[in-house]
Design an enzyme around this catalytic site. Structure first.
Site, PDB file in Angstrom:
ATOM      1  N   HIS A 169      47.001  40.890  48.657  1.00 21.54           N
ATOM      2  CA  HIS A 169      47.252  41.893  47.623  1.00 21.54           C
ATOM      3  C   HIS A 169      47.192  43.256  48.315  1.00 21.54           C
ATOM      4  CE1 HIS A 169      46.423  38.601  44.942  1.00 21.54           C
ATOM      5  NE2 HIS A 169      46.373  39.345  43.856  1.00 21.54           N
TER       6      HIS A 169
ATOM      7  N   ASP B 196      50.336  36.262  37.708  1.00 22.32           N
ATOM      8  CA  ASP B 196      49.032  36.797  38.151  1.00 22.32           C
ATOM      9  C   ASP B 196      47.862  36.111  37.436  1.00 22.32           C
ATOM     10  OD1 ASP B 196      47.480  38.339  39.821  1.00 22.32           O
ATOM     11  OD2 ASP B 196      47.879  40.241  38.833  1.00 22.32           O
ATOM     12  N   ASP B 197      47.521  36.595  36.249  1.00 17.87           N
ATOM     13  CA  ASP B 197      46.410  36.020  35.473  1.00 17.87           C
ATOM     14  C   ASP B 197      46.877  35.851  34.033  1.00 17.87           C
ATOM     15  OD1 ASP B 197      44.078  36.285  37.525  1.00 17.87           O
ATOM     16  OD2 ASP B 197      45.088  38.234  37.548  1.00 17.87           O
TER      17      ASP B 197
ATOM     18  N   GLU C 165      48.600  47.513  44.894  1.00 17.03           N
ATOM     19  CA  GLU C 165      48.479  47.371  43.436  1.00 17.03           C
ATOM     20  C   GLU C 165      47.824  48.658  42.924  1.00 17.03           C
ATOM     21  OE1 GLU C 165      45.747  44.312  42.129  1.00 17.03           O
ATOM     22  OE2 GLU C 165      46.667  44.175  40.133  1.00 17.03           O
TER      23      GLU C 165
HETATM   24  N1  HPA Z   1      44.365  41.967  41.718  1.00 13.00           N
HETATM   25  C1  HPA Z   1      43.316  41.779  42.517  1.00 13.00           C
HETATM   26  N2  HPA Z   1      42.510  40.735  42.409  1.00 13.00           N
HETATM   27  C2  HPA Z   1      42.778  39.824  41.479  1.00 13.00           C
HETATM   28  C3  HPA Z   1      43.841  39.959  40.634  1.00 13.00           C
HETATM   29  C4  HPA Z   1      44.699  41.084  40.770  1.00 13.00           C
HETATM   30  O1  HPA Z   1      45.688  41.322  40.047  1.00 13.00           O
HETATM   31  N3  HPA Z   1      43.813  38.883  39.818  1.00 13.00           N
HETATM   32  C5  HPA Z   1      42.770  38.113  40.189  1.00 13.00           C
HETATM   33  N4  HPA Z   1      42.123  38.692  41.188  1.00 13.00           N
HETATM   34 ZN    ZN Z   2      46.833  38.774  41.856  1.00 10.05          ZN
END
Ligand code: HPA
Ligand code: ZN
Length: 338
Positions: free
Chosen positions: A197, A278-279, A200
């Protein structure tokens, strides 16, 4: 075009950015809390959903780590993964590469074996029952130190054949990729793929570090790379995939409004952007809902949607024959749609 929603629902696609712990729907959370005698700070399922209002990534992570406390037994991990994979298959996801956060479990005393055996059994059953393919990516929690990531990789070694790569997630700001340079080098030397990641919430410099220091093969999110023209040119030139997550970006205030989402700009800049969930239990939708939300807000054309789905297969950690098979299925689907 054909009704975009129907076109998107039937579209053959791959999911490359989903955290299995982020697929824990409130209904399952409440059921597992009861099954395992875990106290939840919510009266019912509606109260869980009502709590999902986030101002930033950390607000979400606080609830995400709290939510995963209900996961205790191998069967819980099995049920979690099976529910996600059933939904994915229903949405014509042909292949899913799934993050899991071992430290979110082992730090609570859950053995690594419990987590991976439950997830693995569900993946194999789902592959047989639903016909999709699946892989696991072991993700390190970046708010913890590199030594903890090293120990996690050591602990995972007896199951080396069950995961294809390593990732980096959790609180981004203040935890640059450089913090994990050594553990990523070791993972790569073991033949593991590397993703992280980056961009973001963190600055474009974190995307550069992920490329240069962690030598990743995909960037997860990557939104803030667009602030740096030279970086965009490099990502385009290297055809470095970005796993973009529209509903996540909206719910974590990475974009103020879906009409401001950078997905079309990414495509126009020649970036290999993909759409992911993502989630999904926390952000209001799985793959189809993510495609539909961003299509509607930006007025994406059918060609753009097909490009995004094609990118998901091109960017997957699949062999060339599987990629070509999926791309052919996608082309046939697009040609048959009116
Ligand atoms: N970003 C960072 N960590 C995470 C995310 C995310 O979108 N989802 C689950 N852990
Ligand atoms: Zn993520």
């Amino acid at each position: 075009m054909t009704d975009p929603a129907a076109f998107i629902a039937g579209l053959p696609k791959a999911e490359l950015h989903v955290h299995i712990e982020g697929t824990l729907e409130p209904e399952l959370m409440v059921a597992l809390a009861r099954r395992n005698n875990v106290a939840l700070p919510y009266a019912d399922v509606d109260a869980v959903r009502a709590a999902y209002s986030f101002g930033n990534l950390q607000d979400f992570l606080d609830l995400y780590y709290q939510g995963m406390n209900v996961l205790q037994q191998e069967q819980d991990y099995y049920d979690l993964a099976m529910a996600y994979l059933r939904r994915a298959a229903e949405q014509n996801v042909l292949h899913a590469e799934i993050f899991f956060d071992p430290q979110g479990h082992t730090d609570r005393g859950i053995p690594f074996r419990t987590v991976i055996d439950g997830l693995w059994a569900a993946m194999k059953d789902a592959e047989r029952s639903y016909g999709l393919t699946t892989s696991l990516i072991l993700s390190f929690l970046r708010h913890l130190d590199e030594a903890a990531a090293e120990r996690t990789l050591d602990e995972a070694m007896p199951w080396r054949e069950r995961f294809i790569g390593v990732g980096l997630d959790s609180s981004e700001k203040g935890h640059p990729p450089s913090k994990f340079r050594r553990v990523f080098a070791r993972a790569r030397s073991l033949g593991l793929k590397a993703v992280a990641h980056a961009g973001e919430e963190g600055p474009p410099g974190y995307v550069r570090e992920a490329l240069d220091l962690l030598q990743v093969q995909r960037i997860d999110h990557g939104n803030r790379a667009l602030e740096d023209d030279a970086l965009v040119a490099r990502l385009a030139q290297e055809q470095m995939p970005l796993t973009v997550c529209p509903l996540s970006n909206l719910r974590l205030c990475v974009v103020p409004d879906m009409t401001q989402h950078p997905l079309r700009r990414m495509l126009q800049a020649g970036l290999v952007a993909t759409v992911n969930s993502d989630d999904p239990a926390y952000f209001g939708g799985y793959m189809t809902e993510n495609f539909a939300a961003v299509q509607q807000a930006l007025g994406l054309t059918r060609d753009e949607i097909v490009t995004l789905a094609g990118n998901s297969f091109r960017a997957a950690f699949l062999d060339e024959a599987a990629k070509q098979r999926h791309l052919a299925a996608l082309a046939a689907y697009a040609a048959a749609a009116i």
